[in-house]
Design an enzyme around this catalytic site. Structure first.
Site, PDB file in Angstrom:
ATOM      1  N   LYS A  65      14.231  10.584 -14.053  1.00 41.06           N
ATOM      2  CA  LYS A  65      14.412  10.725 -12.606  1.00 41.06           C
ATOM      3  C   LYS A  65      15.789  11.364 -12.394  1.00 41.06           C
ATOM      4  O   LYS A  65      16.645  11.337 -13.289  1.00 41.06           O
ATOM      5  CB  LYS A  65      14.337   9.370 -11.897  1.00 41.06           C
TER       6      LYS A  65
HETATM    7  C1  LIG Z   1       8.795   6.553 -12.351  1.00 39.41           C
HETATM    8  C2  LIG Z   1       7.847   6.255 -11.256  1.00 39.41           C
HETATM    9  C3  LIG Z   1       7.519   4.934 -10.903  1.00 39.41           C
HETATM   10  C4  LIG Z   1       7.936   3.730 -11.702  1.00 39.41           C
HETATM   11  O1  LIG Z   1       9.291   3.612 -11.923  1.00 39.41           O
HETATM   12  P1  LIG Z   1       9.807   2.743 -13.189  1.00 39.41           P
HETATM   13  O2  LIG Z   1      11.296   2.722 -13.033  1.00 39.41           O
HETATM   14  O3  LIG Z   1       9.378   3.492 -14.422  1.00 39.41           O
HETATM   15  O4  LIG Z   1       9.197   1.404 -13.100  1.00 39.41           O
HETATM   16  C5  LIG Z   1       6.702   4.727  -9.804  1.00 39.41           C
HETATM   17  N1  LIG Z   1       6.221   5.753  -9.099  1.00 39.41           N
HETATM   18  C6  LIG Z   1       6.497   7.036  -9.403  1.00 39.41           C
HETATM   19  C7  LIG Z   1       5.958   8.133  -8.536  1.00 39.41           C
HETATM   20  C8  LIG Z   1       7.307   7.333 -10.511  1.00 39.41           C
HETATM   21  O5  LIG Z   1       7.559   8.611 -10.809  1.00 39.41           O
END
Ligand SMILES: *Cc1c(COP(=O)(O)O)cnc(C)c1O
Length: 369
Positions: free
Chosen positions: A181
């Site tokens: 992210k």
């Molecule tokens: C990464 C992601 C999540 C989950 O986040 P985590 O930190 O991995 O639990 C949920 N929704 C979307 C759209 C994502 O890209």
């Protein structure tokens, strides 16, 4: 074009981590997660931010704080990853998959309206690939049907539309800070809200109801431990201090790749909406070639990582996990089958992006499935 260069963020992180590590072990967790929350709230211009251990945990706390529980229905786009859906299922709620509009990637509100029942309690727009839907349409739909809005903004940090940050439109906005992210801390997440009761509930929920919301006894409910560990909060804080660099870098990388592939027959850049300042999470190309999904998978094998090809992203309503009672979401399937979303990180240099572009050009020209 001058492009922000991938910077060595590691130096910055090491400087900020040192003092936090020296204070460990501190059973109270130390002050850094609270510092992070204060700075996140200020950066987004909202009253409350609550730091948690993952994006999934943020969604879980947010749904529970909005009163979602056993037997409730939650409208969720089929155009998403399972991580959006798992927390609502964990609360005993049922996902109702809603289609998306291939022209805008936004929720298909006519489909959402058709699928509403009296058990619907919330809607979860997902800003997949950093693309934000129409905040006005969302607000109108939610108000008309009395739904809480939990935004899955995991990929959308830094996107705005009509001047509004993704994740600040609904009742709660949920973010992930997992590696990959744009604002990352290894693992981690946070939620944003302007409702004090939601923030207090989420802060209690992430820490076994301790502290409890105002007027309630500590430990008077069973909850979870999804606190953000101090070293990860310190990494998040250091990255928050360079968030404009991180967002501008991703935008420049995405522009660079899209410019380099602009001439390739069969591939067209998917543009953001009017009024949308897109964070450029992943360069998006509409694939107009035979067996488009096969092409994305082929590119992944040739070293161009992408959502559908590398991670087998499929519409959630087609996964065997879910009983497929609802009508199939054809728009979502069309979007996923025809979209090449290249996976980037802040390490990707011009050289990497130009290599991706060269591979995409070569393979598109030779594509004869
Ligand atoms: C990464 C992601 C999540 C989950 O986040 P985590 O930190 O991995 O639990 C949920 N929704 C979307 C759209 C994502 O890209």
């Amino acid at each position: 074009m001058t492009m922000p260069q991938p910077s060595n963020g590691a130096r910055l992180l090491i400087d900020q981590l040192g003092p936090v590590l020296e204070q460990m072990p501190d059973p109270s967790g130390g002050p850094v997660a609270a510092d992070l929350e204060r700075e996140l709230a200020a950066a987004f211009g909202v009253p409350y931010a609550v730091a948690v251990s993952s994006g999934t945990a943020a969604l879980h706390a947010a749904l529970s704080a909005c009163g979602v529980g056993p037997g409730d229905e939650v409208l969720v786009p089929a155009l998403t990853v399972v991580m959006t859906v798992a927390p609502l299922a964990a609360l005993g709620a049922r996902p109702v998959f809603v289609d998306s509009d291939p022209a805008t990637l936004d929720l298909d509100y006519a489909d959402a309206a058709r699928k509403l029942t009296p058990r619907a309690r919330a809607i979860m727009p997902v800003h997949l690939w950093g693309r934000m839907g129409d905040p006005q349409a969302l607000a109108v739909f939610a108000a008309e049907h009395g739904l809480a809005v939990i935004e899955d903004s995991a990929q959308a940090v830094g996107t705005t539309r009509e001047g509004q940050w993704a994740g600040t439109v609904g009742t709660v906005g949920c973010f992930s800070m997992k590696d990959g992210k744009i604002l990352w801390s290894g693992e981690g997440g946070f939620l944003l809200t302007d409702r004090r009761e939601v923030a207090e509930y989420a802060a209690a929920f992430r820490s076994h109801w301790l502290p409890a919301p105002a007027g309630q006894a500590p430990l008077s409910r069973l909850a979870t431990n999804s606190r953000l560990a101090a070293p990860l909060a310190a990494i998040a804080l250091a990255n928050l201090h360079r968030i404009s660099h991180l967002v501008q870098l991703r935008q420049a990388q995405t522009r660079h790749l899209l410019t380099a592939v602009a001439h390739i027959p069969g591939l067209t850049a998917v543009d953001p909406a009017v009024g949308e300042q897109w964070n450029g999470f992943a360069p998006l190309l509409h694939i107009d070639l035979p067996t488009p999904r096969g092409f994305a998978e082929h590119l992944a094998r040739q070293g161009v990582p992408n959502s559908t090809g590398s991670f087998r992203l499929v519409p959630c309503d087609t996964r065997g996990l879910f009983p497929s009672a609802d009508r199939p979401c054809r728009g979502a399937a069309q979007i996923m089958d025809h979209t090449l979303a290249v996976v980037l990180t802040e390490h990707d240099t011009d050289t990497t992006l130009e290599r991706y572009a060269a591979v995409i050009a070569r393979e598109a020209a030779a594509w004869a499935p």
